[in-house]
Structure formats: structure tokens, C-alpha cells
Design a protein around this motif. Structure first.
Motif, PDB file in Angstrom:
ATOM      1  N   HIS A 205      12.646 109.792   0.433  1.00 27.65           N
ATOM      2  CA  HIS A 205      12.219 109.126  -0.580  1.00 27.65           C
ATOM      3  C   HIS A 205      11.583 109.211  -1.854  1.00 27.65           C
ATOM      4  N   GLU A 234      14.717 100.725  -4.210  1.00 26.88           N
ATOM      5  CA  GLU A 234      15.290 100.586  -2.310  1.00 26.88           C
ATOM      6  C   GLU A 234      14.381 101.599  -1.780  1.00 26.88           C
ATOM      7  N   ASN A 235      14.030 102.861  -2.560  1.00 25.94           N
ATOM      8  CA  ASN A 235      13.625 103.840  -1.541  1.00 25.94           C
ATOM      9  C   ASN A 235      12.339 104.170  -1.966  1.00 25.94           C
ATOM     10  N   VAL A 237      10.597 100.861  -0.707  1.00 28.42           N
ATOM     11  CA  VAL A 237      10.269  99.683   0.045  1.00 28.42           C
ATOM     12  C   VAL A 237      10.762 100.794   1.258  1.00 28.42           C
ATOM     13  N   GLU A 238      12.227 101.497   1.399  1.00 22.82           N
ATOM     14  CA  GLU A 238      11.720 101.932   2.814  1.00 22.82           C
ATOM     15  C   GLU A 238      10.996 102.924   2.703  1.00 22.82           C
ATOM     16  N   GLY A 239      10.036 103.388   2.057  1.00 13.89           N
ATOM     17  CA  GLY A 239       9.297 104.344   2.078  1.00 13.89           C
ATOM     18  C   GLY A 239       7.925 104.071   3.029  1.00 13.89           C
ATOM     19  N   ALA A 241       8.223 101.417   4.190  1.00 16.18           N
ATOM     20  CA  ALA A 241       8.355 100.699   5.751  1.00 16.18           C
ATOM     21  C   ALA A 241       7.999 102.047   6.617  1.00 16.18           C
ATOM     22  N   GLU A 242       8.821 102.709   6.714  1.00 11.87           N
ATOM     23  CA  GLU A 242       8.846 104.240   7.180  1.00 11.87           C
ATOM     24  C   GLU A 242       6.776 104.629   7.569  1.00 11.87           C
ATOM     25  N   ARG A 245       5.630 101.741   9.752  1.00  6.71           N
ATOM     26  CA  ARG A 245       5.567 102.191  11.016  1.00  6.71           C
ATOM     27  C   ARG A 245       5.490 103.870  12.622  1.00  6.71           C
ATOM     28  N   ALA A 269      23.831 105.359   8.154  1.00 10.54           N
ATOM     29  CA  ALA A 269      22.962 105.087   6.714  1.00 10.54           C
ATOM     30  C   ALA A 269      21.898 105.958   6.410  1.00 10.54           C
ATOM     31  N   GLY A 273      22.819 106.692   2.320  1.00  8.09           N
ATOM     32  CA  GLY A 273      21.239 106.535   1.481  1.00  8.09           C
ATOM     33  C   GLY A 273      21.518 108.185   0.146  1.00  8.09           C
ATOM     34  N   GLN A 303      17.851 114.826   7.951  1.00  6.74           N
ATOM     35  CA  GLN A 303      18.104 114.381   6.339  1.00  6.74           C
ATOM     36  C   GLN A 303      17.236 115.053   6.055  1.00  6.74           C
TER      37      GLN A 303
END
Length: 389
Positions: A205, A234-235, A237-239, A241-242, A245, A269, A273, A303
Motif C-alpha cells: 500500500h 484507496e491504498n 484506507v486498505e493499509g 484497515a490492515e 487487523r 483481489a 489491486g 503480495q
């Protein structure tokens, strides 16, 4: 440089002084160990018992530092005491020397003293009884047993208990050291695992953010800048969220709460990305059901490979292949090699290390390097005997 001689223990000095004082007190009151006619005594002078008493008291400070020498001199003093009217204090001090010689002497000397005193006790009872043809001869053996064999046996028992306690202490220390070593190794392994997870979670990300922010700053095109900002958001937000977690996993002590373990079903997915980041990627996945550790390792390797391709690959097609064959999961990612002016985002080299570690932890193989015009990352992860659940 000569080694300093050991000094007598304080308690041994107290034993010497106390034994000498007690012997002098008994002598002053006329108490001797042997009475009867003075004609049967070789050295009948009343002061004669004081000589072996003084020698025996002088041996007491040697009971720990030189137990063998102390017992030898004490035996000579006891023999001298037998020629006089005798002192009870001399005999008591001698029994302590026998006990100390067994307790503090070498193991070989302790065994010899115990056997010798036992043999003398038997001979001291049997021979006089046979020669005198009287049961009263057994009293000599009883006396030898009380003065020599009993203290030697007591010292042997105490020594065995002391050695057993010392051995138990050493075992406990070794166990504690091994436990501490295991704890440190487990801590290092956990830190390495968290470092791998943290790198793999955010590196992709952040690389995409760096590349697209550079594009937004360098290209004076509102449409391109808007598209780049969309990818950045987008990256981001995803980063985030990761990261949340991962933090949830670290805080969840029983492991039954948040789950952040990705699966191979998420490769599509992941590839989408990468395409959004500007890569031309194809995916060929035929993996079936594999154990969870293998699934996580394969996902992270793909990844990280895509992240590296995003930063370093030249223009062209990036291919991801994941296949389950011959009891192993084969992961291969190829990307164009060369043609780029330089990395589009900075890297630390930790990604290759993390991928190699993941493969090694599963007993698999890993390789990465140029193969003609392509850069190939390949990992072989054994899945035989694993739990696919």
C-alpha cells in the motif's frame, strides 16, 4: 602468581577452642576416660592427657581446608592418648575429624575411610573375642565403631544428601537457563514474525501511495492527478484497515477474536489491486485446499512479489502462477527485468528476506533473481501431512 591458601573456617576455630576448653575443664576436675590401676598405663602423669588434647585441638581448624592431614595427625594424637589416662574431649574431637574427613575430603578418600573404619570395627570385635575367648572382647569393636565407623558413616550419608542437593540445584539452574534460552528464541521468532507481517501488510500500500503521489506531483494533468489521488486514498484506507487487523491480532491474547489471516482465495483481489497500481498482471491459480500456514506464506510471497514488481519491474506482463503438485505448493511470479530507470519507490530489501524466512519455516525452498529478460520469484512450500483446515 601463587594461589592463596584457604583459611580455616570460623566454626572450626570455635570447635578447636571449645574442645580444648572442655578438655581442660575435665582435667581440672580429674575426669579421665580410663581409670583403674596406673600400672596398666604407659604414661601415668596427670598432665600427660593434655598433650594429645592440644594436638587434637590444633587439628580441628584443618577439618575443612585439609581434612586428610587433620585426620592423620588426629589419629596419631589418639594413639598417644591411649598411652595416658585419656581425655573424653580428645575422643570427641577425633570423632569430629573422622566425620569431617568423609564429608569434606575427596570422594575417593571418603570411600576409603568408610571402608577402613568398618573393617577395623569388625576386626576390633572379632580378633580380641577370638584371642581372649570371651564375649568381652567384642567391646573393643564396639568402641572402634562408636569412635570411628559411626562418624564415618554419618559423614557419608550427609555427603550423599549434600551431593544430591547440589546436583538437583545444578539441574534446576540448567533447566532455568534452557527455559530462558527458549523464551529468548521464542521472543526473537515472534518479533521476526510480526516484522514480516507488518512489512507485508503495509509495504504494498505504501509503495502504491509513493508511486502515485510522485505521478500526481510530476504530471500536470488534472485527470491523471485525480486518478492518482483515488489510488492513494484507496491504498491508504486498505493499509489502515490492515494495520487495525494486525493490532487486533496482537491484542487478542486468546487468539479467538480478530482474524487477519488471508487466504489464497484473495489472490484475485490482490491482483486487482496491483492492476489498479499500474501493473499488467495475469493470475493462474490451481491450489485446492492447503494447510493454513502454507496458505498464508503463499499469499504473502505473492503480495510481496507484486509489491516489488510495482517498484522495480519494467513495462510488460507480470505473471502469477500458484499450483499444487507433488505434495507441494509451487508459487512463481515473473515480471519484466530491466528497462526501468530506477525503482519507482524506495525499498529496504527486507521483502526478500521475509519471503525466504517464510519458506524456510515450512521446510520449503525459495529463490529470486533474473532469468533472462525476466525477474523470477519461486517458492516451493511442502503441504504433505499438513492440516488443511
Amino acid at each position: 602468581m601463587s594461589q592463596a591458601r584457604p583459611r580455616p573456617h570460623r566454626d572450626d576455630l570455635r570447635i578447636a577452642v571449645g574442645g580444648l576448653a572442655g578438655g581442660l575443664l575435665l582435667w581440672a576436675f580429674g575426669v579421665f576416660s580410663r581409670g583403674g590401676s596406673l600400672d596398666l598405663i604407659v604414661w601415668p602423669a596427670s598432665w600427660a592427657p593434655l598433650v594429645p588434647l592440644a594436638v587434637m585441638a590444633a587439628c580441628a581448624p584443618l577439618r575443612r581446608v585439609r581434612p586428610g592431614l587433620g585426620l592423620l595427625l588426629g589419629t596419631a594424637a589418639l594413639a598417644l592418648d591411649l598411652l595416658t589416662r585419656g581425655s573424653i574431649a580428645t575422643i570427641v574431637l577425633y570423632t569430629d575429624l573422622v566425620y569431617a574427613a568423609v564429608l569434606y575430603g575427596s570422594p575417593a578418600a571418603a570411600r576409603r575411610i568408610t571402608w577402613i573404619t568398618g573393617l577395623l570395627t569388625v576386626l576390633g570385635g572379632v580378633l580380641p573375642a577370638a584371642l581372649l575367648r570371651s564375649a568381652q572382647g567384642l567391646l573393643i569393636g564396639v568402641a572402634v565403631g562408636v569412635v570411628a565407623f559411626a562418624p564415618a558413616t554419618t559423614g557419608w550419608v550427609v555427603r550423599n544428601h549434600r551431593d544430591a542437593a547440589e546436583a538437583a540445584r545444578l539441574r534446576a539452574e540448567q533447566t532455568a537457563l534452557l527455559a530462558e534460552k527458549d523464551r529468548i528464541q521464542a521472543l526473537h521468532a515472534e518479533r521476526a514474525r510480526v516484522a514480516r507481517e507488518l512489512h507485508d501488510l503495509v509495504a504494498g500500500h505504501l509503495s502504491a501511495i509513493a508511486i502515485h503521489s510522485t505521478a500526481a506531483l510530476s504530471i500536470d494533468d488534472p485527470a491523471t492527478s485525480k486518478e492518482a489521488l483515488g489510488v492513494i486514498r484507496e491504498n491508504s484506507v486498505e493499509g489502515l484497515a490492515e494495520m487495525r487487523r494486525l493490532i487486533g491480532i496482537l491484542r487478542d491474547h486468546d487468539g479467538g477474536g480478530v482474524s487477519a489471516t488471508p487466504t489464497l482465495d484473495g489472490l484475485a483481489a490482490l491482483v486487482d489491486g496491483a492492476r489498479a497500481g499500474g501493473l499488467d498482471v495475469t493470475l493462474d491459480a490451481d491450489h485446492g485446499r492447503v494447510p493454513v500456514p502454507v496458505e498464508l506464506a503463499a499469499y504473502r510471497i505473492v503480495q510481496e512479489s507484486l509489491t516489488n514488481a510495482l517498484k522495480h519491474a519494467g513495462p510488460g506482463l507480470v505473471t502469477v502462477r500458484v499450483a499444487h503438485r507433488d505434495g507441494a505448493l509451487d508459487v512463481r511470479v515473473t515480471s519484466p527485468y530491466g528497462g526501468a530507470d530506477g525503482p519507482r519507490a524506495p525499498g529496504s530489501g527486507a521483502g526478500l528476506i521475509g519471503m525466504r524466512e517464510r519458506a524456510a519455516l515450512l521446510g520449503g525452498g525459495f529463490g529470486a533473481g533474473p532469468d533472462g529478460a525476466e525477474w523470477t520469484v519461486r517458492a516451493t512450500l511442502p503441504v504433505s501431512g499438513g492440516d488443511p483446515e
